[in-house]
Motif scaffolding. Structure first.
Motif, short mmCIF file in Angstrom:
data_model
loop_
_atom_site.label_atom_id
_atom_site.label_comp_id
_atom_site.label_asym_id
_atom_site.label_seq_id
_atom_site.Cartn_x
_atom_site.Cartn_y
_atom_site.Cartn_z
N HIS A 126 -10.01 -6.91 -3.50
CA HIS A 126 -9.94 -6.02 -2.33
C HIS A 126 -9.67 -6.81 -1.04
CE1 HIS A 126 -12.40 -3.97 -5.40
NE2 HIS A 126 -11.88 -2.86 -4.91
N TRP A 174 -1.51 1.06 -4.21
CA TRP A 174 -2.75 0.84 -3.47
C TRP A 174 -3.22 2.15 -2.83
CZ3 TRP A 174 -5.49 -3.81 -2.60
CH2 TRP A 174 -4.94 -4.94 -3.19
N MET A 201 -9.10 -1.21 0.68
CA MET A 201 -8.11 -0.63 -0.24
C MET A 201 -8.31 -1.26 -1.61
SD MET A 201 -5.85 1.38 1.53
CE MET A 201 -4.10 1.20 1.19
N GLU A 202 -7.79 -0.58 -2.65
CA GLU A 202 -7.79 -1.16 -4.00
C GLU A 202 -6.52 -0.75 -4.72
OE1 GLU A 202 -10.76 0.10 -6.69
OE2 GLU A 202 -10.33 2.23 -6.51
N TYR A 203 -6.14 -1.58 -5.68
CA TYR A 203 -4.95 -1.27 -6.48
C TYR A 203 -5.36 -0.34 -7.61
CZ TYR A 203 -0.57 -1.82 -8.98
OH TYR A 203 0.63 -1.57 -9.58
N GLU A 222 0.82 -1.20 0.00
CA GLU A 222 0.00 0.00 0.00
C GLU A 222 0.85 1.25 0.00
OE1 GLU A 222 -0.16 -1.44 4.35
OE2 GLU A 222 0.34 -2.21 2.38
#
Length: 702
Positions: free
Chosen positions: A404, A362, A353-355, A248
């Motif tokens: 996710h 992230w 979170m997401e990429y 992240e």
């Protein structure tokens, strides 16, 4: 130099602490000093076991049968938990064959450490059998072992999906209702994985389009029975603690070192997870992970975790040991943090979170979250909507889970800060148990092992920890490989390369007075005014409620008790020639005690004043003059209490001619070694020949 660097490190610790309540005391005060130091020669009540094996790293305690099961290199042992050294043990030899060891060596592995059968898993399988897995010279095998006969079966199971190849690889494993839950890097070049095997629905973590785990090293796992007494029909969950390569976004310094920076994590899966029907088939649908922060996120490495009250989810909490290493590398410290399960649950119920492909990193997910909530367990509410298992979940939910797995919020420690910071120590393992005192309150008692084989015993007191004692467990330094507590046997079991050691949880008889007993602040010990002894609260035959304790403050309860302090020895007479130096020894009973000296019952003596030097071993009177004659008393002052330890009558002689130093045969010297006389200022150069070189009161004086 060291002091300045440590202050700088503490400033980093303070500046980079996670957000939370403001500490009531500066970080410097968290560097607790163990009250008592118990060297190997002073150990009492210990028992030892050493069989024909090495690396006694896997321990399984079965309280009901009072057995301690041990997995080592090339062997398993069944020991009497009451006394592991009684000789009535059973053993199984389980070596890798010479052919297997040769093949292992040909693959480039170390035939002195790696090409053996290191037992990594030892769990209860059912009412009659145990289940064990070993590395078996990089070709893992598992076996169901008859617990009563304690013999190997005639056939074995393939272990490459259940046990790591590498004996040094981080690994954790549990058998839950017959299913095997393991987490490690299994094969030689495989990626880390959390798996369930020996189960109708075998599951593992996802590898595509992204790895859910990044070069993870697993430390600990625990089942929490969250289904019991659940108002919503919740499922039991398995929690995993590990470190992994960070993914992240973070601070600038974090971004610069992203390729090598590692972070601590906690992950969880639902026990009732069956995987998806088409998407995430044979994969976890409930896997979620979150950042675990203790104090300085950029420099902390997770070393050990233990859980307390895991059978009652409402009270479940975890203690974790971290190593804090700065960019100076030579400055190392350890931190202990507590985490409540309720806070962990709240993080897993929070944002994801997401990429983000655009910036290739992230970030926090800001879009809509599908229903049912991705990663959640099946509850009564979902069953009422027709979702009876994870295989009934919609594709939209499972697609979201795949992409996710990471939560946006970190899990921060209780009260937002560590319970303990300890410099120059690397904690490697920890375990604990709750202790209910006679007065009613319950305290968590922790045992922490260090990299050089010492054990620190500590009690958790609200926002901090008090280290009751440090114990040198081994004559020669070696690493501790496992710790297990038995409240029933009142024992701590220590697994190490050379064998297993059984230590009592407390040695209350070590404390000889009421003051000493309450100053220890050991929840297992209390002063019994009727027997004038410090007793173990769990075994006291007298009325437990009459025992005197003061765990919170550590200085109240002995008022008016005639056993407040040890009886001081008779006054000793010391004679010294004018102009000579004389040492009046006074050993402090506690590392936390401060020596205070009085002359003629009223005059307080301070270091450097009037020719007096106050050291750790006593009072040095330099260049003695007639006015130095008189009565000297040495007190131990600790936590507001003062105890007389020893007293001297110092008599100064005039110097009639060439001075001579009295010898131990001089009638003015009561016993050899109790008096140190040095001519004039010679103490500075001759002290090592006159007293213990490491603790001489002249050390460091100019």
């Amino acid at each position: 130099m060291w002091g300045r660097l440590w202050c700088l490190l503490l400033s980093v610790l303070t500046a980079t602490a996670v957000p939370g309540p403001s500490p009531r005391r500066p970080s410097r005060e968290l560097d607790a000093t163990p009250r008592m130091t118990i060297p190997y020669e002073e150990l009492s009540g210990t028992r030892h076991f050493k069989g024909p094996a090495q690396n006694y790293s896997t321990l399984l305690l079965e309280e009901a049968s009072a057995r301690l099961l041990v997995g080592a290199r090339g062997a398993l042992f069944s020991l009497n938990a009451r006394d592991i050294g009684d000789g009535a043990h059973k053993e199984i030899h389980w070596e890798a064959s010479p052919e297997m060891q040769s093949k292992c060596h040909q693959k480039g592995k170390n035939n002195q450490t790696e090409c053996f059968n290191h037992v990594r898993l030892l769990q209860r399988l059912n009412a009659t059998h145990l289940y064990a897995c070993g590395t078996h010279a990089f070709q893992p095998l598992c076996a169901a072992i008859d617990a009563e006969a304690f013999t190997l079966p005639t056939s074995f199971e393939e272990g490459k999906e259940k046990c790591p190849y590498d004996p040094a690889r981080g690994f954790t494993g549990l058998i839950i209702d017959g299913g095997l839950y393991t987490a490690t890097r299994y094969e030689f070049r495989s990626i880390p994985d959390i798996r369930r095997s020996r189960h109708p629905h075998s599951l593992r973590t996802e590898e595509a389009p992204m790895h859910w785990l990044n070069d993870a090293e697993f430390v600990f796992s625990i089942l929490v029975r969250e289904s019991e007494a659940s108002a919503v029909g919740d499922d039991d969950k398995v929690y995993y603690f590990f470190t992994e390569r960070a993914a992240e976004e973070g601070s600038a310094s974090f971004a610069q070192s992203r390729s090598s920076h590692r972070v601590a994590r906690v992950a969880r899966v639902c026990k009732g997870d069956l995987g998806g029907r088409k998407i995430l088939q044979k994969k976890w649908t409930s896997f979620l992970k979150a950042r675990l922060i203790c104090h300085i996120p950029q420099y902390e490495t997770l070393r050990g975790v233990c859980s307390l009250d895991a059978d009652t989810s409402a009270r479940t909490h975890f203690y974790a040991a971290f190593t804090l290493t700065t960019q100076w590398k030579t400055l190392e410290a350890s931190a202990i943090c507590r985490y409540d399960l309720t806070e962990v649950q709240a993080v897993f119920a929070g944002p994801y979170m997401e990429y983000q492909d655009g910036v290739r990193r992230w970030g926090r997910y800001e879009g809509g979250v599908p229903e049912p909530r991705p990663g959640s367990c099946i509850t009564d509410s979902l069953r009422s909507q027709g979702y009876n298992s994870s295989q009934d979940l919609p594709s939209l939910v499972l697609d979201f889970v795949k992409l996710h797995p990471l939560m946006a919020r970190p899990v921060v420690p209780t009260r937002g800060r560590p319970l303990l910071l300890k410099r120059s120590v690397r904690y490697t393992h920890l375990t604990g148990t709750p202790v209910t005192t006679p007065a009613g309150p319950t305290y968590d008692l922790l045992f922490l092992s260090t990299a050089d084989g010492w054990i620190h015993k500590a009690v958790v007191l609200g926002s901090g920890m008090h280290i009751i004692e440090e114990t040198q467990v081994f004559k020669k330094p070696q690493s501790v490989e496992n710790l297990v507590i038995s409240p029933k046997q009142h024992s701590l079991y220590v697994g190490a390369p050379s064998g297993v050691i059984q230590l009592p949880l407390s040695s209350c008889s070590r404390y000889r007075s009421c003051y000493d007993c309450i100053l220890a602040r050991d929840p297992c010990c209390g002063w019994d005014p009727s027997t004038h002894a410090c007793m173990e609260t769990t075994t006291a035959t007298a009325n437990r409620t009459a025992l005197i304790q003061d765990i919170e403050r550590g200085n109240r309860g002995c008022e008016g008790n005639r056993d407040t302090g040890p009886p001081p020895p008779p006054m000793k007479t010391r004679t010294v020639l004018r102009g000579d130096d004389v040492l009046l020894p006074c050993d402090q009973p506690s590392n936390l005690a401060r020596a205070s000296w009085r002359l003629n019952g009223s005059v307080g003596l301070s270091d450097g004043q009037g020719g007096y030097r106050v050291g750790v071993d006593g009072l040095l009177v330099t260049d003695t003059q007639p006015e130095h004659s008189g009565s000297y008393e040495c007190f131990a002052e600790e936590n507001g209490l003062r105890t007389l330890l020893t007293s001297y009558s110092l008599v100064g002689w005039p110097e009639p001619g060439p001075a001579k130093v009295p010898s131990a045969s001089d009638p003015s010297v009561s016993s050899p070694g109790q008096l140190v006389l040095l001519r004039g200022r010679a103490c500075r150069s001759r002290w090592p020949q006159c007293h213990r070189p490491l603790h001489g009161p002249c050390a460091g004086w100019s």
